[in-house]
Design a protein around this motif. Sequence first.
Motif, short mmCIF file in Angstrom:
data_model
loop_
_atom_site.label_atom_id
_atom_site.label_comp_id
_atom_site.label_asym_id
_atom_site.label_seq_id
_atom_site.Cartn_x
_atom_site.Cartn_y
_atom_site.Cartn_z
N THR A 268 0.84 -1.19 0.00
CA THR A 268 0.00 0.00 0.00
C THR A 268 0.88 1.24 0.00
O THR A 268 1.89 1.32 0.71
N ALA A 269 0.47 2.20 -0.83
CA ALA A 269 1.19 3.47 -0.93
C ALA A 269 0.22 4.52 -1.45
O ALA A 269 -0.55 4.26 -2.39
N ASP A 270 0.21 5.67 -0.80
CA ASP A 270 -0.61 6.80 -1.23
C ASP A 270 -2.08 6.44 -1.37
O ASP A 270 -2.76 6.84 -2.33
N GLY A 271 -2.59 5.63 -0.46
CA GLY A 271 -4.01 5.32 -0.43
C GLY A 271 -4.45 4.26 -1.42
O GLY A 271 -5.65 4.04 -1.61
N THR A 272 -3.51 3.58 -2.06
CA THR A 272 -3.83 2.54 -3.04
C THR A 272 -3.11 1.25 -2.67
O THR A 272 -1.98 1.28 -2.17
N ALA A 273 -3.75 0.12 -2.94
CA ALA A 273 -3.12 -1.18 -2.75
C ALA A 273 -2.68 -1.71 -4.11
O ALA A 273 -3.42 -1.60 -5.10
N THR B 218 2.42 -9.28 -6.89
CA THR B 218 2.54 -10.58 -7.54
C THR B 218 2.06 -10.52 -8.99
O THR B 218 2.54 -11.27 -9.84
N SER B 219 1.11 -9.63 -9.28
CA SER B 219 0.64 -9.49 -10.66
C SER B 219 1.72 -8.90 -11.55
O SER B 219 1.75 -9.15 -12.76
N ALA B 220 2.62 -8.10 -10.96
CA ALA B 220 3.71 -7.50 -11.74
C ALA B 220 4.91 -8.43 -11.82
O ALA B 220 5.64 -8.44 -12.82
N LYS B 221 5.10 -9.23 -10.79
CA LYS B 221 6.24 -10.15 -10.73
C LYS B 221 5.80 -11.40 -9.99
O LYS B 221 5.77 -11.44 -8.76
N PRO B 222 5.40 -12.45 -10.71
CA PRO B 222 4.82 -13.64 -10.07
C PRO B 222 5.69 -14.24 -8.97
O PRO B 222 5.17 -14.83 -8.02
N GLY B 223 6.99 -14.10 -9.07
CA GLY B 223 7.86 -14.66 -8.05
C GLY B 223 7.82 -13.91 -6.73
O GLY B 223 8.23 -14.45 -5.69
N VAL B 224 7.29 -12.70 -6.76
CA VAL B 224 7.19 -11.89 -5.53
C VAL B 224 5.81 -12.15 -4.93
O VAL B 224 4.88 -11.35 -5.08
N LEU C 65 5.27 -1.08 -8.82
CA LEU C 65 3.97 -0.43 -8.62
C LEU C 65 3.34 0.00 -9.94
O LEU C 65 2.12 -0.06 -10.10
N GLU C 66 4.16 0.43 -10.89
CA GLU C 66 3.63 0.92 -12.16
C GLU C 66 2.96 -0.20 -12.95
O GLU C 66 2.01 0.04 -13.69
N GLU C 67 3.46 -1.43 -12.82
CA GLU C 67 2.90 -2.55 -13.58
C GLU C 67 1.89 -3.36 -12.78
O GLU C 67 1.16 -4.18 -13.35
N ALA C 68 1.83 -3.14 -11.48
CA ALA C 68 0.97 -3.96 -10.62
C ALA C 68 -0.48 -3.56 -10.75
O ALA C 68 -0.82 -2.40 -10.99
N GLU C 69 -1.35 -4.55 -10.59
CA GLU C 69 -2.79 -4.28 -10.57
C GLU C 69 -3.12 -3.50 -9.31
O GLU C 69 -2.68 -3.86 -8.21
N ALA C 70 -3.90 -2.42 -9.46
CA ALA C 70 -4.20 -1.54 -8.33
C ALA C 70 -5.62 -1.80 -7.82
O ALA C 70 -6.53 -2.11 -8.59
N SER D 136 -9.09 -0.80 0.90
CA SER D 136 -9.99 -1.65 1.69
C SER D 136 -9.90 -3.12 1.30
O SER D 136 -10.23 -4.00 2.08
N THR D 137 -9.40 -3.42 0.10
CA THR D 137 -9.34 -4.81 -0.36
C THR D 137 -8.26 -5.62 0.35
O THR D 137 -8.25 -6.85 0.24
N VAL D 138 -7.35 -4.97 1.07
CA VAL D 138 -6.30 -5.74 1.74
C VAL D 138 -6.89 -6.62 2.84
O VAL D 138 -6.25 -7.56 3.32
N ASP D 139 -8.13 -6.31 3.26
CA ASP D 139 -8.78 -7.11 4.29
C ASP D 139 -9.54 -8.30 3.71
O ASP D 139 -10.10 -9.10 4.46
N ASP D 140 -9.57 -8.44 2.38
CA ASP D 140 -10.27 -9.55 1.76
C ASP D 140 -9.42 -10.82 1.85
O ASP D 140 -8.31 -10.87 1.31
N ASP D 141 -9.94 -11.83 2.54
CA ASP D 141 -9.25 -13.11 2.67
C ASP D 141 -7.79 -12.93 3.10
O ASP D 141 -6.87 -13.40 2.42
N PRO D 142 -7.55 -12.25 4.21
CA PRO D 142 -6.17 -11.96 4.62
C PRO D 142 -5.46 -13.21 5.11
O PRO D 142 -6.08 -14.18 5.55
#
Length: 287
Positions: free
Chosen positions: A17-22, A26-32, A57-62, A66-72
């Motif tokens: 999370t950065a600047d109010g966005t999650a 892993t979508s940008a780099k599957p190994g991470v 962050l530039e390539e990652a799905e945003a 609030s979604t960080v609480d989904d299935d944590p």
Amino acid sequence: MRYYRRRQNGEPRLLATADGTAYDLTSAKPGVDSFGALAEAADVTDRTPDRVAEPLLEEAEAFPVSTVDDDPAVPLVAEEVWAAGVTYRISEEARTAESGMPEIYVDVYDADRPELFLKSTPGRTVGPGAAIGVREDSEWNVPEPELGVVLYRGEIVGYTVGNDVSSRSIEGANPLYLPQAKIYDRCCSLGPCVATDIDDPHDLEMSLTVYRNETAAFEGRTTTAGMVRSCEELVSYLTRHNAVPEVTVLLTGTSIVPDDEFSLQPGDTVVVDIEGIGTLRNPVTAV
């Protein structure tokens, strides 16, 4: 940044999370797909985890934060969780009062060498929303909210919230029973994230609330400024002549101690909040 872990279609994902966005790293780099993988990449490239994550962050799905609480899930898989005892005056007083051998706690509070013990393993550690356990063979069980230091190869790379659930009746009967009082199924929770941007871990507000039947049965507040030892000192003793796993968490002790009449019960909900990191919430079950 703050790093969260969740599952999507059964697969682990690492979110930042950065600047109010999650951002789904892993979508940008599957190994991470874990904080450990991020820390490993940082170690190999001689950078911080944040410096490794920033280009992704530039390539990652945003997503909305609030979604960080989904299935944590547990924010990191720590092969070992260790804990420090008697690092606050109130903890020394409480353990002195409960024990038939009180002098040992007074001695360790003032000693050069801290008390350190193995607390948990991955199979015994739960994350946000999962149930923590209280032993059915214990009459007096308490939560212990603690600042967790996240280590990669023995070096501090972040901080998390921890709950060192403990049996005070078992430990109080005899200090040699400490492993049974501390290590059992669902004895530890970590989360909700790993925070890498904490300027001073020794000056953080911390709170504990235990809800019973939707009412606060216990509330307490403190600050990590009351720690008699620094995080760096505790880590130095943990890693001294001890090859810790690549990913390790060290819980730094508690200074919120419920009254002697209070004991956790199945059905309770424990909420721990630490400034700058977040809120860790767990229901309680019997084990």
